[in-house]
Design a protein around this motif. Structure first.
Motif, PDB file in Angstrom:
ATOM      1  N   ASP A  70       0.820  -1.217   0.000  1.00  0.00           N
ATOM      2  CA  ASP A  70       0.000   0.000   0.000  1.00  0.00           C
ATOM      3  C   ASP A  70       0.852   1.264   0.000  1.00  0.00           C
ATOM      4  O   ASP A  70       0.386   2.352   0.325  1.00  0.00           O
ATOM      5  CB  ASP A  70      -0.949   0.015   1.207  1.00  0.00           C
ATOM      6  CG  ASP A  70      -0.205   0.006   2.545  1.00  0.00           C
ATOM      7  OD1 ASP A  70       1.047  -0.059   2.534  1.00  0.00           O
ATOM      8  OD2 ASP A  70      -0.873   0.065   3.593  1.00  0.00           O
ATOM      9  N   HIS A  71       2.146   1.116  -0.375  1.00  0.00           N
ATOM     10  CA  HIS A  71       3.027   2.279  -0.417  1.00  0.00           C
ATOM     11  C   HIS A  71       3.780   2.323  -1.746  1.00  0.00           C
ATOM     12  O   HIS A  71       3.712   1.382  -2.535  1.00  0.00           O
ATOM     13  CB  HIS A  71       3.995   2.279   0.770  1.00  0.00           C
ATOM     14  CG  HIS A  71       4.762   0.991   0.924  1.00  0.00           C
ATOM     15  ND1 HIS A  71       4.333  -0.055   1.720  1.00  0.00           N
ATOM     16  CD2 HIS A  71       5.924   0.572   0.375  1.00  0.00           C
ATOM     17  CE1 HIS A  71       5.197  -1.048   1.669  1.00  0.00           C
ATOM     18  NE2 HIS A  71       6.175  -0.696   0.846  1.00  0.00           N
ATOM     19  N   LEU A  72       4.446   3.439  -1.998  1.00  0.00           N
ATOM     20  CA  LEU A  72       5.100   3.671  -3.289  1.00  0.00           C
ATOM     21  C   LEU A  72       6.492   3.056  -3.314  1.00  0.00           C
ATOM     22  O   LEU A  72       7.319   3.322  -2.440  1.00  0.00           O
ATOM     23  CB  LEU A  72       5.183   5.178  -3.553  1.00  0.00           C
ATOM     24  CG  LEU A  72       5.781   5.599  -4.903  1.00  0.00           C
ATOM     25  CD1 LEU A  72       4.900   5.138  -6.059  1.00  0.00           C
ATOM     26  CD2 LEU A  72       5.957   7.121  -4.946  1.00  0.00           C
ATOM     27  N   ALA A  73       6.747   2.257  -4.346  1.00  0.00           N
ATOM     28  CA  ALA A  73       8.048   1.616  -4.522  1.00  0.00           C
ATOM     29  C   ALA A  73       8.600   1.963  -5.903  1.00  0.00           C
ATOM     30  O   ALA A  73       7.990   2.708  -6.661  1.00  0.00           O
ATOM     31  CB  ALA A  73       7.926   0.109  -4.344  1.00  0.00           C
ATOM     32  N   GLY A  74       9.751   1.399  -6.229  1.00  0.00           N
ATOM     33  CA  GLY A  74      10.392   1.706  -7.501  1.00  0.00           C
ATOM     34  C   GLY A  74      11.229   2.973  -7.389  1.00  0.00           C
ATOM     35  O   GLY A  74      11.448   3.512  -6.297  1.00  0.00           O
ATOM     36  N   ALA A  75      11.698   3.470  -8.532  1.00  0.00           N
ATOM     37  CA  ALA A  75      12.575   4.637  -8.543  1.00  0.00           C
ATOM     38  C   ALA A  75      11.933   5.848  -7.877  1.00  0.00           C
ATOM     39  O   ALA A  75      12.596   6.603  -7.154  1.00  0.00           O
ATOM     40  CB  ALA A  75      12.967   4.969  -9.987  1.00  0.00           C
ATOM     41  N   ARG A  76      10.627   6.056  -8.104  1.00  0.00           N
ATOM     42  CA  ARG A  76       9.949   7.215  -7.509  1.00  0.00           C
ATOM     43  C   ARG A  76       9.801   7.056  -6.001  1.00  0.00           C
ATOM     44  O   ARG A  76       9.902   8.032  -5.252  1.00  0.00           O
ATOM     45  CB  ARG A  76       8.584   7.436  -8.163  1.00  0.00           C
ATOM     46  CG  ARG A  76       8.659   7.794  -9.640  1.00  0.00           C
ATOM     47  CD  ARG A  76       9.419   9.076  -9.862  1.00  0.00           C
ATOM     48  NE  ARG A  76       9.647   9.327 -11.278  1.00  0.00           N
ATOM     49  CZ  ARG A  76      10.403  10.332 -11.748  1.00  0.00           C
ATOM     50  NH1 ARG A  76      11.001  11.144 -10.907  1.00  0.00           N
ATOM     51  NH2 ARG A  76      10.559  10.497 -13.046  1.00  0.00           N
ATOM     52  N   GLY A  77       9.559   5.831  -5.537  1.00  0.00           N
ATOM     53  CA  GLY A  77       9.465   5.601  -4.109  1.00  0.00           C
ATOM     54  C   GLY A  77      10.786   5.861  -3.407  1.00  0.00           C
ATOM     55  O   GLY A  77      10.829   6.478  -2.334  1.00  0.00           O
ATOM     56  N   VAL A  78      11.878   5.396  -4.012  1.00  0.00           N
ATOM     57  CA  VAL A  78      13.214   5.639  -3.458  1.00  0.00           C
ATOM     58  C   VAL A  78      13.526   7.137  -3.481  1.00  0.00           C
ATOM     59  O   VAL A  78      14.082   7.687  -2.527  1.00  0.00           O
ATOM     60  CB  VAL A  78      14.266   4.840  -4.246  1.00  0.00           C
ATOM     61  CG1 VAL A  78      15.683   5.268  -3.860  1.00  0.00           C
ATOM     62  CG2 VAL A  78      14.075   3.349  -4.011  1.00  0.00           C
ATOM     63  N   GLN A  79      13.167   7.806  -4.574  1.00  0.00           N
ATOM     64  CA  GLN A  79      13.404   9.248  -4.687  1.00  0.00           C
ATOM     65  C   GLN A  79      12.696  10.009  -3.571  1.00  0.00           C
ATOM     66  O   GLN A  79      13.289  10.900  -2.946  1.00  0.00           O
ATOM     67  CB  GLN A  79      12.912   9.757  -6.046  1.00  0.00           C
ATOM     68  CG  GLN A  79      13.072  11.269  -6.230  1.00  0.00           C
ATOM     69  CD  GLN A  79      12.534  11.744  -7.572  1.00  0.00           C
ATOM     70  OE1 GLN A  79      12.407  10.963  -8.521  1.00  0.00           O
ATOM     71  NE2 GLN A  79      12.213  13.017  -7.661  1.00  0.00           N
ATOM     72  N   MET A  80      11.450   9.669  -3.304  1.00  0.00           N
ATOM     73  CA  MET A  80      10.694  10.354  -2.258  1.00  0.00           C
ATOM     74  C   MET A  80      11.347  10.147  -0.898  1.00  0.00           C
ATOM     75  O   MET A  80      11.531  11.102  -0.133  1.00  0.00           O
ATOM     76  CB  MET A  80       9.251   9.852  -2.238  1.00  0.00           C
ATOM     77  CG  MET A  80       8.374  10.555  -1.213  1.00  0.00           C
ATOM     78  SD  MET A  80       6.630  10.034  -1.285  1.00  0.00           S
ATOM     79  CE  MET A  80       6.754   8.403  -0.524  1.00  0.00           C
ATOM     80  N   GLU A 104       8.204  15.989  -8.620  1.00  0.00           N
ATOM     81  CA  GLU A 104       9.602  16.418  -8.712  1.00  0.00           C
ATOM     82  C   GLU A 104       9.856  17.691  -7.909  1.00  0.00           C
ATOM     83  O   GLU A 104      10.924  17.891  -7.336  1.00  0.00           O
ATOM     84  CB  GLU A 104       9.997  16.638 -10.181  1.00  0.00           C
ATOM     85  CG  GLU A 104      10.013  15.377 -11.022  1.00  0.00           C
ATOM     86  CD  GLU A 104      11.310  14.586 -10.828  1.00  0.00           C
ATOM     87  OE1 GLU A 104      12.121  14.971  -9.966  1.00  0.00           O
ATOM     88  OE2 GLU A 104      11.467  13.581 -11.546  1.00  0.00           O
ATOM     89  N   ARG A 105       8.845  18.570  -7.872  1.00  0.00           N
ATOM     90  CA  ARG A 105       8.991  19.820  -7.104  1.00  0.00           C
ATOM     91  C   ARG A 105       9.022  19.544  -5.605  1.00  0.00           C
ATOM     92  O   ARG A 105       9.831  20.125  -4.879  1.00  0.00           O
ATOM     93  CB  ARG A 105       7.826  20.754  -7.442  1.00  0.00           C
ATOM     94  CG  ARG A 105       7.853  22.086  -6.703  1.00  0.00           C
ATOM     95  CD  ARG A 105       6.666  22.953  -7.077  1.00  0.00           C
ATOM     96  NE  ARG A 105       5.385  22.358  -6.684  1.00  0.00           N
ATOM     97  CZ  ARG A 105       4.895  22.439  -5.431  1.00  0.00           C
ATOM     98  NH1 ARG A 105       5.563  23.097  -4.482  1.00  0.00           N
ATOM     99  NH2 ARG A 105       3.728  21.880  -5.144  1.00  0.00           N
TER     100      ARG A 105
END
Length: 226
Positions: free
Chosen positions: A115-125, A221-222
């Motif tokens: 139920d959470h964000l993974a992948g490159a965007r999850g790591v970025q966050m 991104e912002r």
């Protein structure tokens, strides 16, 4: 291994290709019917039912009946973490599928992990929040700083509404495709739900991929600069 939990039994259950596909299909946190799981695993309905019964008996799955349908889901987030870790190990040791699917790049970019964000965007966050001292990390401990609490509230998340029992609020989860951590726990769940509520991103039908709109990606991104 003569002492401790009996890992061989669990490993044998997960190690079957059909059962592994069934478990993977449930990693986005949704409950699926036996027919949907059979299609995902590429097996017949009776075979899927037998596999689900074994996984349920071992405590990896739970099911509930609604009307004529039986809905199945993972029994907990610890099952997801185990599967993510196995994916990481398989990728690191070269055990990859010979043929990659058309959604593989999208899954690596952004996907739902329970139920959470993974992948490159999850790591970025996650890394952006740590770098900007919105999250503090000390050993295994991860928590919001005062600045992080303010940031989270301004993002539209009511911290008072996060459950107090059960899962820890802030947890790191090792990402199989990035080999770095992303944010899990109640806070990770709340952030992904907020991304969906703002319509910055949506789930891809039929996979775990999270697809960002052009506007949503710009705003992401912002807020979470790499």
């Amino acid at each position: 291994m003569k002492d401790g939990p009996h890992i061989a039994a669990i490993a044998a259950l997960i190690g079957d290709p059909a059962r592994a596909n069934i478990l993977s299909a449930l990693m986005d946190g949704r409950a699926l019917t036996l027919s949907e799981l059979a299609r995902s695993a590429g097996i017949g309905l009776p075979t899927a039912s037998a596999h689900v019964s074994k996984l349920e008996g071992a405590g990896l799955l739970v099911s509930v009946r609604q009307g004529r349908n039986r809905y199945v889901r993972l029994s907990g987030e610890d099952v997801v973490h185990t599967l993510e870790t196995l994916m990481l190990l398989a990728a690191r040791t070269g055990h990859r599928r010979v043929r990659t699917g058309p959604r593989d790049p999208a899954l690596r970019e952004a996907r739902v992990c329970y139920d959470h964000l993974a992948g490159a965007r999850g790591v970025q966050m996650f890394e952006s929040m740590v770098r900007r001292h919105l999250l503090e990390r000390s050993g295994d401990y991860i928590g919001l700083t005062n600045a992080g609490r303010t940031f989270t509230k301004q993002f539209g998340i009511d911290l008072n509404q996060l459950p107090e029992k059960g899962r820890t609020t802030c947890v790191s989860c090792l990402d199989w495709s990035e080999r770095r951590d992303h944010l899990a726990g109640h806070l990770g769940s709340a952030y992904l739900a907020r991304l969906f509520a703002l319509k910055w991103a949506r789930r891809d039908e039929g996979s775990r991929a999270v697809l960002f709109s052009t506007t949503g990606l710009h705003e992401f991104e912002r807020l979470f600069p790499a």
